[in-house]
Scaffold this active site. Structure first.
Site, PDB file in Angstrom:
ATOM      1  N   LYS A 478       0.802  -1.133   0.165  1.00  0.00           N
ATOM      2  CA  LYS A 478      -0.291   0.368  -0.504  1.00  0.00           C
ATOM      3  C   LYS A 478       1.105   1.348  -0.087  1.00  0.00           C
ATOM      4  O   LYS A 478       1.575   1.191   1.142  1.00  0.00           O
ATOM      5  CB  LYS A 478      -1.211   0.146   1.307  1.00  0.00           C
ATOM      6  CG  LYS A 478      -1.491   1.447   1.650  1.00  0.00           C
ATOM      7  CD  LYS A 478      -2.645   1.362   2.680  1.00  0.00           C
ATOM      8  CE  LYS A 478      -3.545   2.148   2.858  1.00  0.00           C
ATOM      9  NZ  LYS A 478      -3.907   2.342   3.876  1.00  0.00           N
ATOM     10  N   CYS A 528      -2.686   4.959  -2.962  1.00  0.00           N
ATOM     11  CA  CYS A 528      -3.046   5.307  -1.635  1.00  0.00           C
ATOM     12  C   CYS A 528      -2.635   7.138  -0.871  1.00  0.00           C
ATOM     13  O   CYS A 528      -1.824   6.883  -1.422  1.00  0.00           O
ATOM     14  CB  CYS A 528      -3.232   5.175  -0.255  1.00  0.00           C
ATOM     15  SG  CYS A 528      -3.914   5.655   0.860  1.00  0.00           S
ATOM     16  N   ASP A 536      -6.200   8.575  -9.879  1.00  0.00           N
ATOM     17  CA  ASP A 536      -6.634   9.014 -10.937  1.00  0.00           C
ATOM     18  C   ASP A 536      -5.473   8.355 -12.236  1.00  0.00           C
ATOM     19  O   ASP A 536      -4.552   6.822 -11.858  1.00  0.00           O
ATOM     20  CB  ASP A 536      -4.567  10.182 -10.704  1.00  0.00           C
ATOM     21  CG  ASP A 536      -4.149  10.591 -11.045  1.00  0.00           C
ATOM     22  OD1 ASP A 536      -2.790   9.567 -11.601  1.00  0.00           O
ATOM     23  OD2 ASP A 536      -3.275  11.052  -9.926  1.00  0.00           O
ATOM     24  N   GLU A 616     -20.191 -12.862  13.579  1.00  0.00           N
ATOM     25  CA  GLU A 616     -20.466 -11.213  12.671  1.00  0.00           C
ATOM     26  C   GLU A 616     -19.200 -11.924  11.338  1.00  0.00           C
ATOM     27  O   GLU A 616     -19.272 -12.118  10.612  1.00  0.00           O
ATOM     28  CB  GLU A 616     -19.736  -9.925  13.319  1.00  0.00           C
ATOM     29  CG  GLU A 616     -21.022  -9.273  13.817  1.00  0.00           C
ATOM     30  CD  GLU A 616     -20.206  -8.348  14.615  1.00  0.00           C
ATOM     31  OE1 GLU A 616     -20.437  -6.936  14.983  1.00  0.00           O
ATOM     32  OE2 GLU A 616     -19.139  -8.110  15.473  1.00  0.00           O
TER      33      GLU A 616
HETATM   34  C1  GLA Z   1      -3.305   7.682   5.344  1.00  0.00           C
HETATM   35  C2  GLA Z   1      -4.310   6.632   4.639  1.00  0.00           C
HETATM   36  C3  GLA Z   1      -5.011   5.810   5.759  1.00  0.00           C
HETATM   37  C4  GLA Z   1      -3.849   4.630   6.560  1.00  0.00           C
HETATM   38  C5  GLA Z   1      -2.649   6.450   7.272  1.00  0.00           C
HETATM   39  C6  GLA Z   1      -1.556   5.472   7.790  1.00  0.00           C
HETATM   40  O1  GLA Z   1      -4.303   8.375   6.248  1.00  0.00           O
HETATM   41  O2  GLA Z   1      -5.092   7.081   4.021  1.00  0.00           O
HETATM   42  O3  GLA Z   1      -5.449   4.315   5.331  1.00  0.00           O
HETATM   43  O4  GLA Z   1      -3.142   4.571   5.820  1.00  0.00           O
HETATM   44  O5  GLA Z   1      -2.735   7.366   6.126  1.00  0.00           O
HETATM   45  O6  GLA Z   1      -0.558   6.879   8.739  1.00  0.00           O
END
Ligand code: GLA
Length: 733
Positions: A478, A528, A536, A616
């Site tokens: 990520k 992210c 984009d 759940e």
């Molecule tokens: C951003 C990301 C979150 C998380 C935090 C970690 O805000 O969008 O999903 O990964 O950073 O600091």
């Protein structure tokens, strides 16, 4: 061939299956735009331009006493600047002689099979199944010898045209490029609505629609990234266009930095639209023989409303933009640690979360922020990409091995572009961040931005991050970016080149992504930027999926995912089930509805699985299985927005239909409940009228026509409850 030059008419014709784009070399060799829209076979639409004496609109020198020839009036393919076209300009230059002028005339062209290339920038690529042809047209300013190359590639079967621009300084003196728009289109009419997608952190891509009016309407970003506030995608459409009806023109910029889109309605009720790098803070030095390459704009046209337009973008972005081999595979169901632990974890806690997640049908565990350097909150540690062994005693390798032993894959969060002042990296290299000497640096989330315009910084990051990726069995990354750029000033660049930094940052980012992502084809990269702050096509080229928003509230997500779906495929929209009351809004929504909303994208979880009840977890497992079973329908099917959540307050619904129309999944969330409410009917889309369908759990057989025109009576639901209909085609009634 989808591209032609008709010699005797002097027209350039681009043709896809359903649309035509036409230009003409005019008297005196200017390039005029004639038409973009539904396919027309005529070879010369030049008759559309009716020269008239337009008093205060100047005439080029060669026109002599002809007061009917004016670049201020005629539709241009690429406007001149400082030479009589007073509308927003495709280019602004400061020439070596100090003049601010560009006036290009056609000096040549080239047509060839295949797609043009943009060195250093992401752009669409042709696959072996595509027929793609390219046209390049040279516009040369005879006085300055500056040449602009207009590039067009036509994806014939996909109904897509891409455009880009290159600028070449043929002068013996240095020039400055202060504005360069990748696309200009002049429509000879103005009965359009301007549709764009604005928002803010945790509430991205809200659809805004307004009629265009005299003057200039503009959206864009100056934040260094494409931003939460505006997305580099807009639509011009008929006033009465809707999901199924009307002319719609889409413009999508393949770029992850500052951008601007301007729409101008001029004095003669004509419309100019332009899209490109934001000119604010931009001034690019071009020495003699140097070239500048502006990013690509992907154009799509639909004569049948927004749904068709979205399908065109979804298809081409899935197949011709997301180039990761992982993008073509069923994506793992992820559990991410962020909302479960934030910075407060150790390996025992993480392993417990992972262990419990196995029963929920999860495939992959992602360790989010906090695993490296000194990082117990967001005030320190960024830049020190060495594992924090007080939290992870056996290091990344030890943790990933144990996660693997549970039967899960392992993924990791990184934010390579940033540095904390409280870090070893900053202490060793304070000049590696963007900042202006003698001016205190602005902080965002306590952090500073590394100067990716510097090759030494980029090469350092490539080495560091590659080491992390190779240090354990990491199968998912990520890649985050959590602040906007300020003080875009590089410590190693001469003062007269500082106007290049915003753009050079983006080039540096693409350079490191090229090296890190290409070097690790087995890793699935996830984009992210505080959620959807850099959602984009530029990033999708590297990351086939993006964390759509830091807002995991299922009800807010209905709007966020609705706006996102106008251009970005469902297979790119990452969406997780989180805990309730929701951390962003405090709202409580049933686990079932959270799952239904999350599976309108790349499904996953973002919660502490050790705190969930057995029931759940069982529901989560069922939803994971359901999602996995219908993955290809959801991710690759045709997507239909059944309601607009900004208008229909009562419920939001959407539908996935397989390409062959043999199966479909429709989902509905009741967003507002009234007592003793009228019966709701959900009308489906995209099925075959004359085919028959069975809804899972229902013995009846329905015709496609009945489902689409009469609809299905929706059961009585409580607020925020949801229902899903999975349909399969049956042979006969
Ligand atoms: C951003 C990301 C979150 C998380 C935090 C970690 O805000 O969008 O999903 O990964 O950073 O600091």
């Amino acid at each position: 061939m989808s591209v032609r030059y008709v010699e005797d008419k002097k027209t350039f014709i681009l043709q896809t299956r359903h649309c035509t784009y036409q230009m003409k070399i005019s008297e005196y060799d200017y390039l005029l735009h004639l038409y973009y829209g539904e396919r027309i076979e005529d070879e010369d639409l030049g008759y559309l331009i009716r020269p008239q004496d337009r008093g205060f609109s100047p005439n080029p020198n060669e026109a002599g006493n002809d007061r009917t020839f004016s670049l201020d009036v005629f539709p241009q393919e690429f406007s001149s600047d400082g030479c009589s076209d007073y509308r927003v300009s495709s280019i602004e230059v400061k020439n070596g002689d100090g003049s601010y002028a560009f006036m290009g005339k056609v000096s040549g062209y080239n047509i060839y099979p295949g797609k043009y290339r943009l060195e250093g920038l992401p752009s669409l690529f042709a696959t072996e199944n595509d027929t793609v042809d390219t046209l390049e047209i040279w516009l040369r300013d005879a006085s300055t010898k500056v040449t602009v190359i207009l590039c067009y590639s036509v994806f014939e079967e996909k109904d897509i045209i891409t455009r880009a621009v290159k600028v070449f300084n043929g002068n013996e003196k240095t020039m400055y490029l202060n504005r360069i728009m990748s696309t200009t289109i002049d429509f000879m009419e103005s009965a359009f609505d301007f549709v764009h997608f604005d928002g803010r952190h945790t509430m991205e891509r809200n659809l805004t629609r307004e009629p265009i009016s005299y003057g200039v309407q503009s959206i864009g970003s100056t934040r260094g990234a494409s931003s939460h506030q505006h997305n580099p995608f807009v639509i011009l459409c008929d006033h009465d266009a809707n999901e199924e009806y009307g002319n719609c023109y889409g413009f999508s910029l393949v770029y992850s930095g500052n951008f601007r889109c301007e729409v101008e309605k001029d004095q003669f009720d004509q419309t100019r639209i332009q899209f490109g790098i934001n000119p604010k803070g931009f001034s690019y030095q071009l020495k003699p023989n140097e070239k500048f390459i502006a990013p690509e704009v992907v154009l799509a046209y639909s004569s049948q409303g927004f749904t068709k337009l979205s399908h065109l973008y979804h298809n081409v972005y899935r197949e011709n933009l997301c180039r990761s081999p992982r993008a073509k595979e069923i994506r793992p169901i992820v559990i991410n640690s962020w909302e479960a632990t934030y910075f407060n974890f150790d390996d025992t806690k993480l392993l417990n979360i992972a262990r419990e997640a196995v029963d929920m049908g999860v495939d992959l565990f992602v360790l989010d922020d906090g695993w490296f350097g000194k990082r117990d909150d967001d005030s320190s540690g960024l830049g020190d990409w060495n594992v924090n062994t007080s939290k992870l005693k056996k290091g990344l390798k030890g943790l990933s091995d144990e996660i693997n032993q549970l039967g899960l894959k392992f993924g990791l969060w990184i934010e390579p572009e940033m540095v904390s002042e409280d870090s070893n990296l900053y202490r060793a290299h304070p000049d590696w961040c963007l900042s202006i000497p003698k001016r205190p640096a602005t902080r965002g989330r306590f952090q500073l931005v590394l100067d990716l315009s510097r090759k030494d910084v980029c090469d350092y990051l490539i080495k560091e991050i590659n080491q992390v990726l190779d240090s354990a069995n990491i199968e998912y990354i990520k890649w985050d970016m959590n602040r906007c750029i300020t003080e875009a000033w590089s410590h190693v660049v001469e003062p007269d080149k500082q106007g290049e930094i915003y753009h050079r940052y983006v080039l540096g980012l693409y350079y490191i992504l090229d090296h890190i992502v290409l070097g690790h084809p087995d890793i699935l990269f996830d984009g992210c930027a505080g959620g959807g702050g850099r959602y984009d096509p530029g990033m999708l080229y590297y990351h086939p999926q993006i964390w759509c928003s830091d807002n995991t509230d299922a009800v807010n997500r209905l709007k966020i995912q609705y706006g996102t779906s106008f251009v970005y495929p469902i297979s790119t929209i990452e969406s997780h089930v989180s805990v309730c009351p929701n951390h962003q809004t405090g709202r409580t929504v049933s686990m079932k509805t959270r799952g239904v909303v999350a599976m309108n994208g790349i499904f996953g979880f973002e919660l502490d699985s050790t705190k969930m009840s057995r029931e759940e977890k069982e529901l989560c497992r069922e939803q994971s299985e359901f999602y996995r079973k219908h993955y290809w329908l959801i991710a690759n099917g045709d997507y239909y927005r059944l309601t607009n959540p900004f208008e229909n307050k009562e419920y939001t619904a959407w539908q996935h239909v397989s390409k062959d129309k043999t199966e479909s999944l429709a989902s509905l969330v009741l967003t507002d409940k009234e007592s003793n409410a009228p019966q709701l009917y959900l009308k489906l889309k995209g099925l075959n009228d004359s085919d028959f369908y069975r809804i899972q759990g229902d013995d009846r057989i329905y015709s496609g026509k009945a489902l689409m025109t009469a609809g299905i009576p929706v059961p009585n639901l409580a607020q925020y409850e949801s229902v899903q209909y999975y349909l399969t085609k049956v042979k006969e009634a």
